[in-house]
Scaffold this motif. Structure first.
Motif, mmCIF file in Angstrom:
data_model
loop_
_atom_site.group_PDB
_atom_site.id
_atom_site.type_symbol
_atom_site.label_atom_id
_atom_site.label_comp_id
_atom_site.label_asym_id
_atom_site.label_seq_id
_atom_site.Cartn_x
_atom_site.Cartn_y
_atom_site.Cartn_z
ATOM 1 N N ASP A 56 0.759 -1.375 0.055
ATOM 2 C CA ASP A 56 0.113 0.089 0.072
ATOM 3 C C ASP A 56 0.850 1.313 0.155
ATOM 4 O O ASP A 56 0.257 2.404 0.229
ATOM 5 C CB ASP A 56 -0.715 0.109 1.153
ATOM 6 C CG ASP A 56 -1.800 -1.360 1.291
ATOM 7 O OD1 ASP A 56 -2.232 -1.776 0.489
ATOM 8 O OD2 ASP A 56 -2.021 -1.697 2.328
ATOM 9 N N GLY A 57 2.173 0.966 -0.105
ATOM 10 C CA GLY A 57 3.044 2.399 -0.062
ATOM 11 C C GLY A 57 3.344 2.832 1.213
ATOM 12 O O GLY A 57 3.905 4.010 1.276
ATOM 13 N N GLU A 58 3.110 2.257 2.223
ATOM 14 C CA GLU A 58 3.524 2.892 3.570
ATOM 15 C C GLU A 58 5.027 2.550 3.741
ATOM 16 O O GLU A 58 5.640 1.421 3.650
ATOM 17 C CB GLU A 58 3.033 1.970 4.697
ATOM 18 C CG GLU A 58 1.352 2.421 5.075
ATOM 19 C CD GLU A 58 1.180 2.102 6.388
ATOM 20 O OE1 GLU A 58 1.545 2.293 7.282
ATOM 21 O OE2 GLU A 58 0.260 1.143 6.381
ATOM 22 N N PRO A 59 5.845 3.832 4.135
ATOM 23 C CA PRO A 59 7.265 3.480 4.055
ATOM 24 C C PRO A 59 7.629 3.075 5.505
ATOM 25 O O PRO A 59 7.489 3.465 6.537
ATOM 26 C CB PRO A 59 7.633 4.764 3.734
ATOM 27 C CG PRO A 59 6.544 5.837 4.149
ATOM 28 C CD PRO A 59 5.244 4.835 4.285
ATOM 29 N N PHE A 60 8.870 2.149 5.417
ATOM 30 C CA PHE A 60 9.233 1.502 6.667
ATOM 31 C C PHE A 60 10.808 1.299 6.399
ATOM 32 O O PHE A 60 11.342 1.299 5.083
ATOM 33 C CB PHE A 60 8.826 0.288 6.950
ATOM 34 C CG PHE A 60 7.460 0.498 7.691
ATOM 35 C CD1 PHE A 60 7.256 0.650 8.770
ATOM 36 C CD2 PHE A 60 6.317 0.154 7.020
ATOM 37 C CE1 PHE A 60 6.023 0.494 9.606
ATOM 38 C CE2 PHE A 60 4.962 0.032 7.332
ATOM 39 C CZ PHE A 60 4.883 0.285 8.643
ATOM 40 N N ARG A 61 11.705 1.275 7.198
ATOM 41 C CA ARG A 61 13.109 0.864 7.238
ATOM 42 C C ARG A 61 13.261 -0.357 7.999
ATOM 43 O O ARG A 61 12.392 -0.673 9.128
ATOM 44 C CB ARG A 61 14.129 1.888 7.802
ATOM 45 C CG ARG A 61 14.491 2.914 6.531
ATOM 46 C CD ARG A 61 15.304 3.881 7.390
ATOM 47 N NE ARG A 61 14.595 4.753 8.045
ATOM 48 C CZ ARG A 61 14.833 5.302 9.596
ATOM 49 N NH1 ARG A 61 15.686 4.666 10.054
ATOM 50 N NH2 ARG A 61 14.147 5.887 10.039
ATOM 51 N N HIS A 62 14.224 -1.293 7.783
ATOM 52 C CA HIS A 62 14.510 -2.430 8.733
ATOM 53 C C HIS A 62 15.257 -1.863 9.904
ATOM 54 O O HIS A 62 16.131 -1.024 9.736
ATOM 55 C CB HIS A 62 15.407 -3.558 8.187
ATOM 56 C CG HIS A 62 14.407 -4.143 7.226
ATOM 57 N ND1 HIS A 62 13.296 -5.246 7.581
ATOM 58 C CD2 HIS A 62 14.161 -4.590 5.719
ATOM 59 C CE1 HIS A 62 12.728 -5.711 6.483
ATOM 60 N NE2 HIS A 62 13.471 -5.109 5.313
ATOM 61 N N CYS A 63 15.155 -2.388 10.956
ATOM 62 C CA CYS A 63 16.008 -2.007 12.366
ATOM 63 C C CYS A 63 17.379 -2.188 11.914
ATOM 64 O O CYS A 63 17.888 -3.233 11.095
ATOM 65 C CB CYS A 63 15.506 -3.040 13.352
ATOM 66 S SG CYS A 63 16.632 -2.935 14.959
ATOM 67 N N GLY A 64 18.202 -1.204 12.444
ATOM 68 C CA GLY A 64 19.758 -1.270 12.306
ATOM 69 C C GLY A 64 20.441 -2.554 12.625
ATOM 70 O O GLY A 64 21.408 -2.846 12.097
ATOM 71 N N ASN A 65 19.645 -3.056 13.676
ATOM 72 C CA ASN A 65 20.381 -4.470 14.152
ATOM 73 C C ASN A 65 19.909 -5.773 13.350
ATOM 74 O O ASN A 65 20.411 -6.804 13.229
ATOM 75 C CB ASN A 65 19.792 -4.594 15.557
ATOM 76 C CG ASN A 65 20.428 -3.893 16.609
ATOM 77 O OD1 ASN A 65 21.479 -3.499 16.533
ATOM 78 N ND2 ASN A 65 19.732 -3.766 17.811
#
Ligand SMILES: [Zn+2]
Ligand SMILES: [Zn+2]
Ligand SMILES: [Zn+2]
Length: 346
Positions: A56-65
């Motif tokens: 749906d186009g919701e933006p995220f990043r993966h955790c740095g860990n």
């Protein structure tokens, strides 16, 4: 635990990083408590640290860990100024990743911590890191001379002090944990069990109970001001009183009133999570939120018996080797009242 699904409809585990059915990369959204399937960078082959988004186009990043050490599957909202996910922001000390075996140990510790956090969030308990608030919680995952020559002169025990839960990383090593369990004549020893237990010490301190609640505590568990060091020495030297099963959930609970409380709290969380999981899979009709404490205990007695029989059917030991006697029932009801207090903003 809820049931979690990939966008393709396949059920996935809480710690899954990838869907085994459609191959989508997965991450846990700790705001919504759901799993998200993501496309990162210019496609599924995009680098982990890049911008990712849901269908749906919701933006995220993966955790740095996850990006740096592959030990976490939680997400960070794209707008966040934090590099780490919500749960990883509670870490103060993590295992040295340049030493062999430590990545696997850290992963096991993170899995336990996240399952603890999930239940705390489901219960609506206050959860703030000690980096943000002096009254918050921090975690130390530490090594000592028992696991590493490099730390030969040090000894770190698993425990709680002043807002910090310390877990000896050796607890994440299944061989060492089994050895400790045998040595201490325990029937149950898990990373998750340790974390749940230690969180009980944290929340009792965090609540800062009034005189009425303290006196209820003393009636049920005993006087928590009893000298801790000598009580623990006595427990390890002499073992539990012969009739401990009549009053306590575990032998260790008989060591000191604070330990009895933390053991009770840990079992409260076990029961809550297990009932939630069972209801999510339609094994039982009602989840914990639809039951009062008596109802939860009755349901759990039935379910844990079936669970133990199932375990025995496949050649394992009991999943829940404990008996909830009437004293423990009263203690669990007290934990339920403490949780109700904690849920109300002070
Ligand atoms: Zn899928
Ligand atoms: Zn994380
Ligand atoms: Zn304790």
């Amino acid at each position: 635990m809820k049931r979690l699904f990939c966008r393709c409809g396949n059920q996935v585990f809480f710690d899954s990083q990838q869907c085994l059915h459609c191959g989508a990369r997965l991450g846990f959204d700790s705001d919504q408590l759901i799993m998200r399937a993501l496309t990162c960078g210019d496609g599924d082959s995009g680098r982990l640290g890049e911008h990712c988004e849901t269908v749906d186009g919701e933006p995220f990043r993966h955790c740095g860990n996850r990006v740096d050490f592959d030990v976490c599957n939680w997400l960070v909202p794209q707008h966040s100024d934090q590099r780490l996910c919500f749960a990883c922001q509670f870490n103060r000390t993590v295992p040295n990743q340049s030493l062999p075996g430590n990545q696997q140990r850290w992963r096991v510790l993170e899995e336990g911590k996240k399952r603890l956090f999930f239940t705390l969030m489901r219960l609506g308990l206050p959860l703030v890191s000690g980096w943000r608030d002096p009254g918050g919680l921090l975690l130390d995952f530490v090594e000592d001379g028992r696991s590493r020559e490099e730390y030969a002169e040090t000894f770190a025990s698993t425990g709680y002090l002043g807002g910090v839960i310390t877990i000896n990383t050796l607890e994440a090593d299944s061989v060492a944990r089994a050895a400790a369990r045998e040595q201490l004549n325990e029937r149950y020893r898990t990373v998750l069990g340790h974390l749940r237990h230690e969180s009980g010490h944290y929340y009792w301190a965090h609540l800062n109970p009034d005189a009425a609640l303290r006196s209820e505590f003393t009636d049920l568990f005993g006087d928590e001001r009893e000298d801790y060091a000598s009580a623990l020495s006595r427990h390890y030297a002499q073992g539990p009183p012969p009739n401990w099963r009549e009053r306590y959930i575990s032998a260790y609970a008989s060591a000191h009133p604070s330990e009895d409380w933390a053991e009770t709290w840990g079992h409260y969380l076990h029961i809550y999570d297990a009932l939630e999981t069972a209801a999510a899979h339609d094994v039982i009709p009602w989840g914990p939120d639809a039951l009062d404490m008596d109802g939860r205990i009755a349901q759990w007695r039935e379910l844990s018996l079936a669970l133990n029989e199932l375990n025995r059917s496949v050649g394992h030991g009991d999943a829940y080797p404990f008996v909830i006697n009437s004293e423990v029932e009263r203690k669990l009801a007290f934990a339920d009242r403490v949780i109700a207090r904690l849920q109300t903003p002070q």
